[in-house]
Design an enzyme around this catalytic site. Structure first.
Site, short mmCIF file in Angstrom:
data_model
loop_
_atom_site.label_atom_id
_atom_site.label_comp_id
_atom_site.label_asym_id
_atom_site.label_seq_id
_atom_site.Cartn_x
_atom_site.Cartn_y
_atom_site.Cartn_z
N HIS A 14 22.22 -0.20 46.12
CA HIS A 14 20.90 0.22 45.66
C HIS A 14 20.99 1.51 44.84
O HIS A 14 21.92 2.31 44.98
CB HIS A 14 19.95 0.41 46.84
CG HIS A 14 20.33 1.53 47.76
ND1 HIS A 14 20.14 2.86 47.46
CD2 HIS A 14 20.92 1.51 48.98
CE1 HIS A 14 20.57 3.60 48.46
NE2 HIS A 14 21.06 2.82 49.39
N GLU A 84 22.01 -1.12 56.47
CA GLU A 84 23.01 -0.05 56.50
C GLU A 84 23.41 0.30 57.93
O GLU A 84 22.72 -0.04 58.89
CB GLU A 84 22.45 1.19 55.78
CG GLU A 84 23.40 2.37 55.62
CD GLU A 84 24.71 2.04 54.92
OE1 GLU A 84 25.49 1.22 55.47
OE2 GLU A 84 24.99 2.62 53.86
#
Length: 204
Positions: A14, A84
């Site tokens: 990202h 994550e």
């Protein structure tokens, strides 16, 4: 799958957020992209279009979803296994801050792990187990075409290590900038890195 697949797994980290720009560990905190993070994601559109992606798996966090959208990826399959690392007590802290807190100037997350905090935290083996599920899901799709994964710095680095049939801690040796694109594939049946960490935000 065939050991001779010519297709690739496309890894997209990202774009930059406030915390990635400052080097702060961002696991469960759902931060938006910065304007420059959105710009980095848009810069990926031409590369992504050339890759003719047939399936996209995306972390459910907004920073990954927005990156995928701006990069021109559609029909996203949200996958919790791509979220994550849960950093536990180290959420929101930079490596220098953690080292100061612990009084340990050599602390490193892959070697030393995290402590429980507002969330339980995960070991590197926990993250490796999650992304191993993703490996098993996406590799068969390479028979059809290129597959994209849009996720986070640590989860994608560990994914790469597992795909390459290495120990998860090899991820410590793979730098992955915010907003970058990498590809993995097979060469004579051996999993390999085709390109790594192209573009992106060096501060990420």
């Amino acid at each position: 799958m065939s050991a001779h697949s010519e297709h690739s797994i496309v890894l997209i980290r990202h774009g930059a957020t406030e915390w990635s720009r400052n080097g702060r560990h961002t696991g469960t905190t759902d931060l938006p992209l910065l304007p420059e993070g959105e710009a980095d994601a848009r810069k990926l559109r031409d590369q992504v279009a050339e890759l003719d992606v047939v399936a996209t798996f995306c972390s459910p966090m907004q920073r990954a979803r927005r990156t995928a959208e701006l990069a021109g990826l559609t029909d996203l399959r949200y996958d919790d296994d791509l979220r994550e690392w849960d950093y536990g007590a180290y959420e929101g802290l930079s490596t220098p801050q953690i080292r100061e807190k612990l009084g340990d100037p050599s602390w490193e997350i892959f070697a030393d792990g995290v402590e429980p905090g507002a969330t339980p935290g995960e070991t590197v083996e926990d993250v490796a187990a999650r992304v191993s599920h993703v490996v098993r899901r996406v590799v068969p799709l390479m028979e059809i075409g290129n597959v994209a994964l849009v996720a986070h710095g640590h989860s994608l680095r560990i994914f790469a290590a597992i795909f390459l049939r290495q120990e998860a801690r090899m991820g410590a040796q793979l730098i992955l900038n915010a907003g970058s694109l990498s590809t993995l594939g097979f060469y004579h049946g051996t999993p390999c890195i085709q390109r790594w960490n192209t573009g992106g935000d060096l501060a990420g």
